[in-house]
Design a protein around this motif. Structure first.
Motif, PDB file in Angstrom:
ATOM      1  N   GLN A  12      10.425  21.576 -26.451  1.00 43.78           N
ATOM      2  CA  GLN A  12      10.977  21.295 -25.142  1.00 43.78           C
ATOM      3  C   GLN A  12      10.753  19.837 -24.780  1.00 43.78           C
ATOM      4  OE1 GLN A  12       9.299  23.993 -22.319  1.00 43.78           O
ATOM      5  NE2 GLN A  12      10.300  25.790 -23.191  1.00 43.78           N
ATOM      6  N   PHE A  13      11.767  19.189 -24.323  1.00 41.77           N
ATOM      7  CA  PHE A  13      11.674  17.802 -23.889  1.00 41.77           C
ATOM      8  C   PHE A  13      11.924  17.745 -22.385  1.00 41.77           C
ATOM      9  CE2 PHE A  13      11.438  15.898 -28.004  1.00 41.77           C
ATOM     10  CZ  PHE A  13      12.109  16.783 -28.847  1.00 41.77           C
ATOM     11  N   SER A  14      11.036  17.100 -21.701  1.00 37.84           N
ATOM     12  CA  SER A  14      11.213  16.968 -20.256  1.00 37.84           C
ATOM     13  C   SER A  14      11.944  15.665 -19.961  1.00 37.84           C
ATOM     14  CB  SER A  14       9.851  16.958 -19.554  1.00 37.84           C
ATOM     15  OG  SER A  14      10.022  16.726 -18.175  1.00 37.84           O
ATOM     16  N   THR A  15      13.064  15.789 -19.283  1.00 32.94           N
ATOM     17  CA  THR A  15      13.828  14.599 -18.915  1.00 32.94           C
ATOM     18  C   THR A  15      13.522  14.157 -17.488  1.00 32.94           C
ATOM     19  OG1 THR A  15      15.681  15.979 -18.215  1.00 32.94           O
ATOM     20  CG2 THR A  15      15.702  15.171 -20.490  1.00 32.94           C
ATOM     21  N   GLU A  16      12.676  14.913 -16.810  1.00 33.58           N
ATOM     22  CA  GLU A  16      12.323  14.573 -15.443  1.00 33.58           C
ATOM     23  C   GLU A  16      10.938  13.929 -15.419  1.00 33.58           C
ATOM     24  OE1 GLU A  16      12.573  17.889 -12.914  1.00 33.58           O
ATOM     25  OE2 GLU A  16      14.708  18.261 -13.270  1.00 33.58           O
ATOM     26  N   ILE A  17      10.867  12.676 -15.000  1.00 36.62           N
ATOM     27  CA  ILE A  17       9.604  11.954 -14.897  1.00 36.62           C
ATOM     28  C   ILE A  17       9.341  11.671 -13.433  1.00 36.62           C
ATOM     29  CG2 ILE A  17       8.326   9.885 -15.554  1.00 36.62           C
ATOM     30  CD1 ILE A  17      10.101   9.687 -17.992  1.00 36.62           C
ATOM     31  N   GLU A  18       8.279  12.233 -12.942  1.00 41.65           N
ATOM     32  CA  GLU A  18       7.958  12.056 -11.533  1.00 41.65           C
ATOM     33  C   GLU A  18       7.142  10.789 -11.339  1.00 41.65           C
ATOM     34  OE1 GLU A  18       5.695  14.379  -7.884  1.00 41.65           O
ATOM     35  OE2 GLU A  18       6.231  15.466  -9.709  1.00 41.65           O
ATOM     36  N   ILE A  19       7.701   9.850 -10.657  1.00 41.35           N
ATOM     37  CA  ILE A  19       7.032   8.580 -10.397  1.00 41.35           C
ATOM     38  C   ILE A  19       6.851   8.415  -8.892  1.00 41.35           C
ATOM     39  CG2 ILE A  19       7.132   6.078 -10.670  1.00 41.35           C
ATOM     40  CD1 ILE A  19       8.886   6.487 -13.091  1.00 41.35           C
ATOM     41  N   ASP A  20       5.626   8.280  -8.492  1.00 40.83           N
ATOM     42  CA  ASP A  20       5.327   8.116  -7.076  1.00 40.83           C
ATOM     43  C   ASP A  20       5.024   6.643  -6.808  1.00 40.83           C
ATOM     44  OD1 ASP A  20       4.719   8.468  -4.444  1.00 40.83           O
ATOM     45  OD2 ASP A  20       2.723   9.300  -4.788  1.00 40.83           O
ATOM     46  N   ILE A  21       6.015   5.931  -6.327  1.00 39.84           N
ATOM     47  CA  ILE A  21       5.851   4.507  -6.052  1.00 39.84           C
ATOM     48  C   ILE A  21       5.754   4.309  -4.547  1.00 39.84           C
ATOM     49  CG2 ILE A  21       6.837   2.216  -6.291  1.00 39.84           C
ATOM     50  CD1 ILE A  21       8.269   3.148  -8.778  1.00 39.84           C
ATOM     51  N   GLN A  22       4.578   3.927  -4.095  1.00 39.22           N
ATOM     52  CA  GLN A  22       4.387   3.674  -2.678  1.00 39.22           C
ATOM     53  C   GLN A  22       4.663   2.202  -2.384  1.00 39.22           C
ATOM     54  OE1 GLN A  22       3.694   5.927  -0.361  1.00 39.22           O
ATOM     55  NE2 GLN A  22       3.577   7.601  -1.844  1.00 39.22           N
ATOM     56  N   PRO A  23       5.390   1.920  -1.304  1.00 39.02           N
ATOM     57  CA  PRO A  23       5.633   0.514  -0.958  1.00 39.02           C
ATOM     58  C   PRO A  23       4.326  -0.180  -0.628  1.00 39.02           C
ATOM     59  CG  PRO A  23       6.299   1.966   0.838  1.00 39.02           C
ATOM     60  CD  PRO A  23       5.992   2.848  -0.331  1.00 39.02           C
ATOM     61  N   LYS A  24       4.216  -1.433  -1.032  1.00 41.18           N
ATOM     62  CA  LYS A  24       2.991  -2.179  -0.758  1.00 41.18           C
ATOM     63  C   LYS A  24       2.893  -2.536   0.721  1.00 41.18           C
ATOM     64  CE  LYS A  24       1.993  -4.252  -5.240  1.00 41.18           C
ATOM     65  NZ  LYS A  24       1.571  -5.484  -5.941  1.00 41.18           N
ATOM     66  N   ARG A  25       1.669  -2.567   1.188  1.00 39.70           N
ATOM     67  CA  ARG A  25       1.411  -3.024   2.551  1.00 39.70           C
ATOM     68  C   ARG A  25       1.629  -4.534   2.598  1.00 39.70           C
ATOM     69  NH1 ARG A  25      -4.455  -1.836   3.187  1.00 39.70           N
ATOM     70  NH2 ARG A  25      -4.125  -2.672   5.278  1.00 39.70           N
ATOM     71  N   ARG A  26       2.215  -5.013   3.680  1.00 36.85           N
ATOM     72  CA  ARG A  26       2.533  -6.426   3.808  1.00 36.85           C
ATOM     73  C   ARG A  26       1.658  -7.023   4.903  1.00 36.85           C
ATOM     74  NH1 ARG A  26       7.268  -7.002   5.936  1.00 36.85           N
ATOM     75  NH2 ARG A  26       8.006  -8.851   4.862  1.00 36.85           N
ATOM     76  N   VAL A  27       0.745  -7.908   4.495  1.00 35.19           N
ATOM     77  CA  VAL A  27      -0.162  -8.516   5.470  1.00 35.19           C
ATOM     78  C   VAL A  27      -0.166 -10.030   5.298  1.00 35.19           C
ATOM     79  CG1 VAL A  27      -1.636  -6.455   5.434  1.00 35.19           C
ATOM     80  CG2 VAL A  27      -2.238  -8.423   4.039  1.00 35.19           C
ATOM     81  N   GLY A  28      -0.464 -10.713   6.381  1.00 37.07           N
ATOM     82  CA  GLY A  28      -0.518 -12.168   6.347  1.00 37.07           C
ATOM     83  C   GLY A  28      -1.949 -12.665   6.368  1.00 37.07           C
ATOM     84  N   ILE A  29      -2.133 -13.861   5.821  1.00 38.07           N
ATOM     85  CA  ILE A  29      -3.434 -14.530   5.872  1.00 38.07           C
ATOM     86  C   ILE A  29      -3.228 -15.919   6.460  1.00 38.07           C
ATOM     87  CG2 ILE A  29      -5.312 -15.554   4.535  1.00 38.07           C
ATOM     88  CD1 ILE A  29      -5.107 -13.351   2.556  1.00 38.07           C
ATOM     89  N   LEU A  30      -3.997 -16.216   7.487  1.00 39.56           N
ATOM     90  CA  LEU A  30      -4.006 -17.558   8.070  1.00 39.56           C
ATOM     91  C   LEU A  30      -5.379 -18.155   7.799  1.00 39.56           C
ATOM     92  CD1 LEU A  30      -2.626 -19.755   9.740  1.00 39.56           C
ATOM     93  CD2 LEU A  30      -3.489 -18.637  11.807  1.00 39.56           C
ATOM     94  N   GLY A  31      -5.435 -19.070   6.860  1.00 41.69           N
ATOM     95  CA  GLY A  31      -6.704 -19.682   6.499  1.00 41.69           C
ATOM     96  C   GLY A  31      -6.922 -20.996   7.228  1.00 41.69           C
ATOM     97  N   GLY A  32      -8.154 -21.464   7.223  1.00 39.41           N
ATOM     98  CA  GLY A  32      -8.459 -22.735   7.855  1.00 39.41           C
ATOM     99  C   GLY A  32      -9.934 -22.852   8.187  1.00 39.41           C
TER     100      GLY A  32
END
Length: 214
Positions: A12-32
C-alpha cells in the motif's frame, strides 16, 4: 526454483501527506541605546506595528553599541529600566534583554542568530532609522544578517530611500527629537516635558541621571 508472486493488495502506498505548516509570528525589534528613551521611539514602534500588522514590538537596549562611544551611554541597568517604564502601559510593547544579558559589544548579527535559534517560529522585522539604512553596508556580517531579518526603514529628513539591501519603508511623522539633545537639556535643567514619557522622566530625576557626569 519456486516462482515468487507479489500480490498488489499487500503493498500500500499512501499518497496523502499531512503537513501542518503554522504561519510564523511576525514581530518587530527596535534596537538602540535608549539613552534616554523618548516619545520618538514610541511613535516609531507604534506606527511600524500598526502599518505592518505585527504582533508585537520588542525594544532591545544594547549593552555596548559597537558604532558609538560607549562612554556616552549610562549604565545598562538604568537604560533598561527607563525603557520598561516608558512602555509599560502598552501591551503590544515588550523588552528584549538578550544583548544586555550577553554583555560586551552588541552586534545585531550575533543577537539575531541567537534569537532565531530560540524562536524558530518568529519572523523578525528589524526597525532602523534612515540614517542607519545608509550605514548598513558597514554593519558586522551584514550579508548574513540580511538573510535573518526583514529590515524596516523609517523616514529620516535628509536621508535617501536607497539601499543595496531589501528595505520595507514605513512613513512616520517627522520629529526632530534625539537622545543627544535631550541629554543636553537634562544636564542644563531645561524642560523636556512630553518629550520623555512621564514615568521615565520621574525615574531620571529621582536617580539624578545625566547630571554631573552620571
Amino acid at each position: 526454483m519456486k516462482e515468487q508472486t507479489f500480490s498488489a493488495n499487500k503493498i500500500q502506498f499512501s499518497t496523502e501527506i499531512e503537513i501542518d505548516i503554522q504561519p510564523k509570528r511576525r514581530v518587530g525589534i527596535l534596537g538602540g541605546t535608549f539613552n534616554p528613551p523618548h516619545i520618538g521611539h514610541l511613535i516609531i514602534a507604534d506606527q511600524v506595528c500598526h502599518q505592518l500588522g505585527l504582533e508585537k514590538i520588542y525594544f532591545m537596549p544594547s549593552a555596548n553599541p559597537p558604532h558609538q562611544d560607549e562612554k556616552k551611554a549610562i549604565d545598562a541597568k538604568h537604560r533598561l529600566h527607563m525603557v520598561e517604564l516608558a512602555i509599560e502601559d502598552n501591551m503590544v510593547f515588550d523588552v528584549e534583554k538578550s544583548e544586555i544579558d550577553r554583555g560586551g559589544k552588541s552586534y545585531t548579527y550575533d543577537t539575531l542568530v541567537k534569537l532565531k535559534e530560540e524562536h524558530p517560529d518568529i519572523e523578525y522585522y528589524f526597525i532602523i532609522g534612515g540614517d542607519m539604512v545608509e550605514y548598513l553596508p558597514k554593519w558586522y556580517k551584514i550579508e548574513d544578517l540580511a538573510q535573518l531579518v526583514e529590515f524596516v526603514g523609517v523616514n529620516r529628513p535628509g536621508y535617501p530611500f536607497i539601499s543595496p539591501y531589501s528595505i520595507i519603508w514605513v512613513d512616520v511623522p517627522s520629529m526632530d527629537i534625539s537622545s543627544t539633545s535631550l541629554r543636553k537639556n537634562l544636564k542644563m535643567n531645561c524642560p523636556v516635558n512630553y518629550l520623555i514619557p512621564e514615568k521615565t522622566l520621574n525615574y531620571i530625576r529621582q536617580e539624578g541621571l545625566y547630571q554631573d557626569g552620571k
